[in-house]
Design a protein around this motif. Structure first.
Motif, PDB file in Angstrom:
ATOM      1  N   MET A   1       0.826  -1.130   0.087  1.00 33.11           N
ATOM      2  CA  MET A   1       0.091  -0.064  -0.011  1.00 33.11           C
ATOM      3  C   MET A   1       0.889   1.376  -0.201  1.00 33.11           C
ATOM      4  SD  MET A   1      -2.835   1.022   2.811  1.00 33.11           S
ATOM      5  CE  MET A   1      -4.273   2.353   2.319  1.00 33.11           C
ATOM      6  N   ALA A   2       0.456   2.136  -1.036  1.00 33.35           N
ATOM      7  CA  ALA A   2       1.309   3.440  -0.961  1.00 33.35           C
ATOM      8  C   ALA A   2       1.042   4.138   0.443  1.00 33.35           C
ATOM      9  CB  ALA A   2       1.003   4.333  -2.316  1.00 33.35           C
ATOM     10  N   LEU A  28     -13.106   6.365  -9.330  1.00 31.69           N
ATOM     11  CA  LEU A  28     -11.481   6.182  -9.108  1.00 31.69           C
ATOM     12  C   LEU A  28     -11.941   4.607  -8.140  1.00 31.69           C
ATOM     13  CD1 LEU A  28     -10.252   9.386  -7.753  1.00 31.69           C
ATOM     14  CD2 LEU A  28     -10.051   8.140 -10.133  1.00 31.69           C
ATOM     15  N   ASN A  29     -10.938   3.904  -8.666  1.00 30.93           N
ATOM     16  CA  ASN A  29     -10.934   2.536  -7.849  1.00 30.93           C
ATOM     17  C   ASN A  29      -9.484   2.580  -7.102  1.00 30.93           C
ATOM     18  OD1 ASN A  29     -13.344   0.972  -8.889  1.00 30.93           O
ATOM     19  ND2 ASN A  29     -12.069   1.126 -10.763  1.00 30.93           N
ATOM     20  N   THR A  30      -9.869   2.359  -5.756  1.00 27.69           N
ATOM     21  CA  THR A  30      -8.818   2.251  -4.768  1.00 27.69           C
ATOM     22  C   THR A  30      -8.653   1.177  -3.961  1.00 27.69           C
ATOM     23  OG1 THR A  30     -10.049   3.402  -2.693  1.00 27.69           O
ATOM     24  CG2 THR A  30      -9.284   4.952  -4.313  1.00 27.69           C
ATOM     25  N   GLU A  31      -7.590   0.957  -3.090  1.00 28.10           N
ATOM     26  CA  GLU A  31      -7.462  -0.059  -2.441  1.00 28.10           C
ATOM     27  C   GLU A  31      -8.524  -0.324  -1.387  1.00 28.10           C
ATOM     28  OE1 GLU A  31      -3.403  -0.734  -0.881  1.00 28.10           O
ATOM     29  OE2 GLU A  31      -2.431  -0.436  -2.843  1.00 28.10           O
ATOM     30  N   SER A  32      -9.077   0.915  -0.875  1.00 31.38           N
ATOM     31  CA  SER A  32      -9.968   0.910   0.100  1.00 31.38           C
ATOM     32  C   SER A  32     -11.530   0.762  -0.462  1.00 31.38           C
ATOM     33  CB  SER A  32      -9.877   2.354   1.020  1.00 31.38           C
ATOM     34  OG  SER A  32      -8.638   2.143   1.757  1.00 31.38           O
ATOM     35  N   GLY A  33     -11.727   0.683  -1.545  1.00 25.80           N
ATOM     36  CA  GLY A  33     -12.918   0.400  -2.545  1.00 25.80           C
ATOM     37  C   GLY A  33     -13.083   1.866  -3.410  1.00 25.80           C
TER      38      GLY A  33
END
Length: 122
Positions: A1-2, A28-33
């Motif tokens: 994770m950045a 936007l698709n992010t690591e948190s959803g």
């Protein structure tokens, strides 16, 4: 994770247009959803410009978000209603209609309800 993520909605992972050229959802698709920015143009109404895409009687997404600009009226299936404008935090349960109030686009950010929002059924 950045350690830092900086993304711009103008280069979204996905853009979903609303019916009748009445706006769009930039996702936007992010690591948190997923996180979305919706631009609702004057005259936009969920029951006219999103319902034909998704095929439900009312919006079945739960929203947690922030109104950046413009105004939006929300009416729940049970008749409860409210209006939100610039600077307002909003939480909206599934089962509602909504529309732009006035002649300015309503721009909202949402970090819980836009993952499947305005995604065509099927």
């Amino acid at each position: 994770m950045a350690g830092i993520v900086c993304r711009n909605f103008d280069t979204a992972d996905e853009t979903r247009p609303f019916e009748g050229d009445k706006g769009r959802l930039d996702l936007l698709n992010t690591e948190s959803g997923p996180v979305g920015r919706a631009v609702f143009e004057p005259g936009w109404r969920w029951s006219e410009h999103v319902k034909p895409l998704v095929g439900t009687d009312s919006c079945q997404a739960a929203h947690t978000g922030y109104v950046v600009s413009g105004r939006i009226k929300i009416v729940m299936d049970d008749g409860e209603s409210g209006e939100a404008g610039p600077g307002d935090f909003i939480m909206i349960e599934p089962g509602h209609d909504a529309w732009v109030v006035g002649d300015e686009p309503c721009v909202t950010l949402d970090w819980t309800g836009f993952g499947d929002y305005a995604r065509p059924a099927g």
